[in-house]
Design a protein around this motif. Structure first.
Motif, PDB file in Angstrom:
ATOM      1  N   ARG A  96       0.799  -1.227   0.000  1.00 32.16           N
ATOM      2  CA  ARG A  96       0.000   0.000   0.000  1.00 32.16           C
ATOM      3  C   ARG A  96       0.831   1.276   0.000  1.00 32.16           C
ATOM      4  O   ARG A  96       0.359   2.327  -0.416  1.00 32.16           O
ATOM      5  CB  ARG A  96      -0.928   0.015   1.223  1.00 32.16           C
ATOM      6  CG  ARG A  96      -1.983  -1.067   1.221  1.00 32.16           C
ATOM      7  CD  ARG A  96      -3.010  -0.870   0.108  1.00 32.16           C
ATOM      8  NE  ARG A  96      -4.027  -1.930   0.116  1.00 32.16           N
ATOM      9  CZ  ARG A  96      -3.944  -3.032  -0.599  1.00 32.16           C
ATOM     10  NH1 ARG A  96      -2.897  -3.214  -1.391  1.00 32.16           N
ATOM     11  NH2 ARG A  96      -4.892  -3.954  -0.549  1.00 32.16           N
ATOM     12  N   ARG A 133      -4.888 -13.326   9.765  1.00 37.35           N
ATOM     13  CA  ARG A 133      -5.905 -12.558  10.476  1.00 37.35           C
ATOM     14  C   ARG A 133      -5.959 -11.103  10.024  1.00 37.35           C
ATOM     15  O   ARG A 133      -7.044 -10.524   9.877  1.00 37.35           O
ATOM     16  CB  ARG A 133      -5.633 -12.620  11.982  1.00 37.35           C
ATOM     17  CG  ARG A 133      -6.669 -11.871  12.827  1.00 37.35           C
ATOM     18  CD  ARG A 133      -6.290 -11.868  14.290  1.00 37.35           C
ATOM     19  NE  ARG A 133      -4.969 -11.279  14.490  1.00 37.35           N
ATOM     20  CZ  ARG A 133      -4.738  -9.962  14.507  1.00 37.35           C
ATOM     21  NH1 ARG A 133      -5.743  -9.117  14.311  1.00 37.35           N
ATOM     22  NH2 ARG A 133      -3.525  -9.502  14.707  1.00 37.35           N
ATOM     23  N   THR A 171      -5.221  -9.653   7.097  1.00 35.73           N
ATOM     24  CA  THR A 171      -5.897  -9.515   5.809  1.00 35.73           C
ATOM     25  C   THR A 171      -7.382  -9.819   5.926  1.00 35.73           C
ATOM     26  O   THR A 171      -8.225  -9.117   5.343  1.00 35.73           O
ATOM     27  CB  THR A 171      -5.263 -10.467   4.778  1.00 35.73           C
ATOM     28  OG1 THR A 171      -3.884 -10.128   4.608  1.00 35.73           O
ATOM     29  CG2 THR A 171      -5.976 -10.380   3.434  1.00 35.73           C
ATOM     30  N   GLN A 194      -9.301  -9.487   8.463  1.00 39.33           N
ATOM     31  CA  GLN A 194     -10.024  -8.593   9.371  1.00 39.33           C
ATOM     32  C   GLN A 194     -11.052  -7.757   8.624  1.00 39.33           C
ATOM     33  O   GLN A 194     -12.187  -7.579   9.077  1.00 39.33           O
ATOM     34  CB  GLN A 194      -9.039  -7.674  10.088  1.00 39.33           C
ATOM     35  CG  GLN A 194      -9.678  -6.740  11.115  1.00 39.33           C
ATOM     36  CD  GLN A 194      -9.975  -7.416  12.423  1.00 39.33           C
ATOM     37  OE1 GLN A 194      -9.064  -7.947  13.044  1.00 39.33           O
ATOM     38  NE2 GLN A 194     -11.232  -7.407  12.843  1.00 39.33           N
ATOM     39  N   GLY A 195     -10.663  -7.230   7.459  1.00 37.18           N
ATOM     40  CA  GLY A 195     -11.590  -6.386   6.707  1.00 37.18           C
ATOM     41  C   GLY A 195     -12.829  -7.125   6.261  1.00 37.18           C
ATOM     42  O   GLY A 195     -13.937  -6.569   6.309  1.00 37.18           O
ATOM     43  N   TYR A 196     -12.673  -8.375   5.840  1.00 31.45           N
ATOM     44  CA  TYR A 196     -13.835  -9.167   5.432  1.00 31.45           C
ATOM     45  C   TYR A 196     -14.744  -9.447   6.626  1.00 31.45           C
ATOM     46  O   TYR A 196     -15.977  -9.372   6.525  1.00 31.45           O
ATOM     47  CB  TYR A 196     -13.380 -10.491   4.822  1.00 31.45           C
ATOM     48  CG  TYR A 196     -12.632 -10.354   3.529  1.00 31.45           C
ATOM     49  CD1 TYR A 196     -13.270  -9.946   2.363  1.00 31.45           C
ATOM     50  CD2 TYR A 196     -11.269 -10.661   3.456  1.00 31.45           C
ATOM     51  CE1 TYR A 196     -12.573  -9.837   1.160  1.00 31.45           C
ATOM     52  CE2 TYR A 196     -10.568 -10.552   2.265  1.00 31.45           C
ATOM     53  CZ  TYR A 196     -11.220 -10.144   1.125  1.00 31.45           C
ATOM     54  OH  TYR A 196     -10.537 -10.028  -0.061  1.00 31.45           O
ATOM     55  N   ASP A 255     -14.957  -7.657   9.398  1.00 29.90           N
ATOM     56  CA  ASP A 255     -15.541  -6.397   9.891  1.00 29.90           C
ATOM     57  C   ASP A 255     -16.757  -5.963   9.082  1.00 29.90           C
ATOM     58  O   ASP A 255     -17.628  -5.247   9.592  1.00 29.90           O
ATOM     59  CB  ASP A 255     -14.490  -5.279   9.863  1.00 29.90           C
ATOM     60  CG  ASP A 255     -13.447  -5.428  10.957  1.00 29.90           C
ATOM     61  OD1 ASP A 255     -13.654  -6.237  11.869  1.00 29.90           O
ATOM     62  OD2 ASP A 255     -12.422  -4.719  10.887  1.00 29.90           O
ATOM     63  N   SER A 256     -16.833  -6.385   7.824  1.00 31.15           N
ATOM     64  CA  SER A 256     -17.956  -5.988   6.969  1.00 31.15           C
ATOM     65  C   SER A 256     -19.115  -6.980   7.049  1.00 31.15           C
ATOM     66  O   SER A 256     -20.109  -6.837   6.335  1.00 31.15           O
ATOM     67  CB  SER A 256     -17.491  -5.858   5.516  1.00 31.15           C
ATOM     68  OG  SER A 256     -17.047  -7.110   5.006  1.00 31.15           O
ATOM     69  N   LEU A 287     -11.376 -13.278  15.309  1.00 29.64           N
ATOM     70  CA  LEU A 287     -12.264 -12.621  14.351  1.00 29.64           C
ATOM     71  C   LEU A 287     -13.716 -13.058  14.532  1.00 29.64           C
ATOM     72  O   LEU A 287     -13.999 -14.246  14.689  1.00 29.64           O
ATOM     73  CB  LEU A 287     -11.830 -12.939  12.915  1.00 29.64           C
ATOM     74  CG  LEU A 287     -10.453 -12.433  12.498  1.00 29.64           C
ATOM     75  CD1 LEU A 287     -10.176 -12.830  11.048  1.00 29.64           C
ATOM     76  CD2 LEU A 287     -10.350 -10.924  12.656  1.00 29.64           C
ATOM     77  N   TRP A 289     -16.981 -13.402  12.571  1.00 26.86           N
ATOM     78  CA  TRP A 289     -17.486 -13.433  11.204  1.00 26.86           C
ATOM     79  C   TRP A 289     -18.983 -13.197  11.117  1.00 26.86           C
ATOM     80  O   TRP A 289     -19.537 -13.102  10.015  1.00 26.86           O
ATOM     81  CB  TRP A 289     -17.138 -14.770  10.546  1.00 26.86           C
ATOM     82  CG  TRP A 289     -15.692 -14.864  10.194  1.00 26.86           C
ATOM     83  CD1 TRP A 289     -14.679 -15.342  10.981  1.00 26.86           C
ATOM     84  CD2 TRP A 289     -15.069 -14.419   8.983  1.00 26.86           C
ATOM     85  NE1 TRP A 289     -13.476 -15.231  10.336  1.00 26.86           N
ATOM     86  CE2 TRP A 289     -13.685 -14.681   9.094  1.00 26.86           C
ATOM     87  CE3 TRP A 289     -15.555 -13.846   7.814  1.00 26.86           C
ATOM     88  CZ2 TRP A 289     -12.787 -14.364   8.083  1.00 26.86           C
ATOM     89  CZ3 TRP A 289     -14.661 -13.539   6.793  1.00 26.86           C
ATOM     90  CH2 TRP A 289     -13.301 -13.798   6.937  1.00 26.86           C
TER      91      TRP A 289
END
Length: 238
Positions: free
Chosen positions: A25, A52, A54, A56-58, A60-61, A98, A100
């Protein structure tokens, strides 16, 4: 190398700078992600695995569960929610951190949480209620050999793309569980000391893989933006 007859064929698929760093990034001179997904598809994996951070964003949504699962006894055994998915997204989460919620797929790929004995009963109950699959491999640290055997036996996964951080990639390489490297070498220099690299392994010089793994280049494909896609077969040295 570990016996591959009872586990998937493993390809480590990554993008790095020319100095081997993976913090994509912050390279603003080039779109370092421009080829990644296309090459990912060309590799034709049955499943892909990330750590974890990477994933995390999935997570969190995700939509939350409609209601909390009842606090009933939970088996500390693997849970297969779906074994006929067109693809699988394997989330490496050793502590079961996480949440889910109700999300059990990522772009059609069924979510399998790879965790350890550290995962709480409540987390396992929530994963089961959310429709995710989970496998336990190891007590405190992930036993990758056991995990890969379970992915093949329980889900029929024959070809796994590992797209982790340097520690995940390094742990699997050290364990003899990486068969091939797919490397997108990007024309960018990171240069910052301490930045995660393609393979990171704890220890001194005696832990180096330089005398333990032999890499043989199988293909080399340049792209117009200066990126080069390299593929290497990985074998035990000696």
């Amino acid at each position: 190398m570990a016996d591959s007859s009872e586990r998937p064929y493993v390809l480590c698929h990554m993008t790095t700078s020319v100095d081997g760093r993976i913090k994509v990034r912050r390279w603003t001179t080039i779109d370092a992600d421009s080829h990644y997904e296309d090459v990912h598809k060309r590799l034709k994996g049955d499943a892909w695995m990330c750590g974890r951070i990477t994933m995390q964003g999935y997570a969190d949504s995700a939509k939350p569960l409609a209601s909390a699962p009842p606090e009933e006894p939970v088996s500390r055994e693997d849970h297969v929610a779906r074994a006929d998915a067109p693809g699988y997204a394997v989330a490496l989460d050793a502590r079961g951190a996480l949440d889910w919620g109700a999300r059990n797929e990522i772009e059609g790929d069924h979510v399998i949480v790879l965790t350890t004995g550290q995962a709480s009963d409540d987390r396992l109950r929530r994963l089961k209620a959310g429709g995710q699959s989970y496998i336990l491999a190891g007590e405190r640290e992930v036993d990758f050999a056991q995990a890969l055997a379970k992915l093949k036996r329980l889900f029929g996964i024959e070809r796994l793309l590992v797209e982790g951080g340097g520690r995940i990639n390094g742990s699997m390489l050290k364990a003899g569980l990486v068969d091939e490297l797919s490397l997108l070498l990007t024309p960018a220099v990171d240069g910052v000391i301490g930045t995660p690299a393609l393979f990171d392994i704890e220890g001194g010089e005696e832990e180096s893989m330089g005398s333990r793994r032999r890499l043989t280049r199988t293909t080399c494909e340049p792209f117009d933006d200066g990126t080069v896609w390299l593929r290497y077969r990985i074998e035990a040295a000696g």
